[in-house]
Scaffold this motif. Structure first.
Motif, PDB file in Angstrom:
ATOM      1  N   LEU A 123       0.817  -1.209   0.000  1.00  0.00           N
ATOM      2  CA  LEU A 123       0.000   0.000   0.000  1.00  0.00           C
ATOM      3  C   LEU A 123       0.852   1.259   0.000  1.00  0.00           C
ATOM      4  O   LEU A 123       0.586   2.199  -0.735  1.00  0.00           O
ATOM      5  CB  LEU A 123      -0.949   0.008   1.200  1.00  0.00           C
ATOM      6  N   PHE A 149       0.940   0.952  -4.379  1.00  0.00           N
ATOM      7  CA  PHE A 149      -0.383   1.476  -4.669  1.00  0.00           C
ATOM      8  C   PHE A 149      -0.434   3.000  -4.593  1.00  0.00           C
ATOM      9  O   PHE A 149      -0.974   3.659  -5.475  1.00  0.00           O
ATOM     10  CB  PHE A 149      -1.423   0.875  -3.716  1.00  0.00           C
ATOM     11  N   TYR A 152      -1.399   5.434  -7.594  1.00  0.00           N
ATOM     12  CA  TYR A 152      -2.591   6.266  -7.423  1.00  0.00           C
ATOM     13  C   TYR A 152      -2.259   7.748  -7.628  1.00  0.00           C
ATOM     14  O   TYR A 152      -2.973   8.458  -8.341  1.00  0.00           O
ATOM     15  CB  TYR A 152      -3.194   6.049  -6.041  1.00  0.00           C
TER      16      TYR A 152
END
Length: 79
Positions: A28, A32, A36
């Motif tokens: 994360l 990610f 993002y």
């Protein structure tokens, strides 16, 4: 064979779960969030990587803090 797996899971479930949480947290923070920020927020790659690097350092800090906090609890210890 099923008995061996069942015994291993009974004794090794906590370290496995802690490893899984660390792996998901790393994904994360580093993979990610960078993707993002680049694709959704249209941020420059170097800025997105700086933010995710800071997040990884914070995550490392919490890994050092978590055992100290768990030692203060009344529950069973894994070691």
């Amino acid at each position: 064979m099923a008995r061996i797996i069942e015994d291993a899971m009974a004794h090794d479930a906590a370290p496995l779960a802690m490893n899984a949480v660390g792996s998901v947290g790393f994904y994360l923070c580093f993979v990610f969030v960078t993707t993002y920020l680049r694709q959704t927020e249209h941020m420059v790659a170097s800025n997105a990587l700086d933010i995710s690097t800071l997040a990884v350092f914070i995550q490392i800090g919490t890994f050092r803090l978590a055992p100290a906090l768990s030692d203060r609890s009344e529950g069973d210890r894994f070691y």
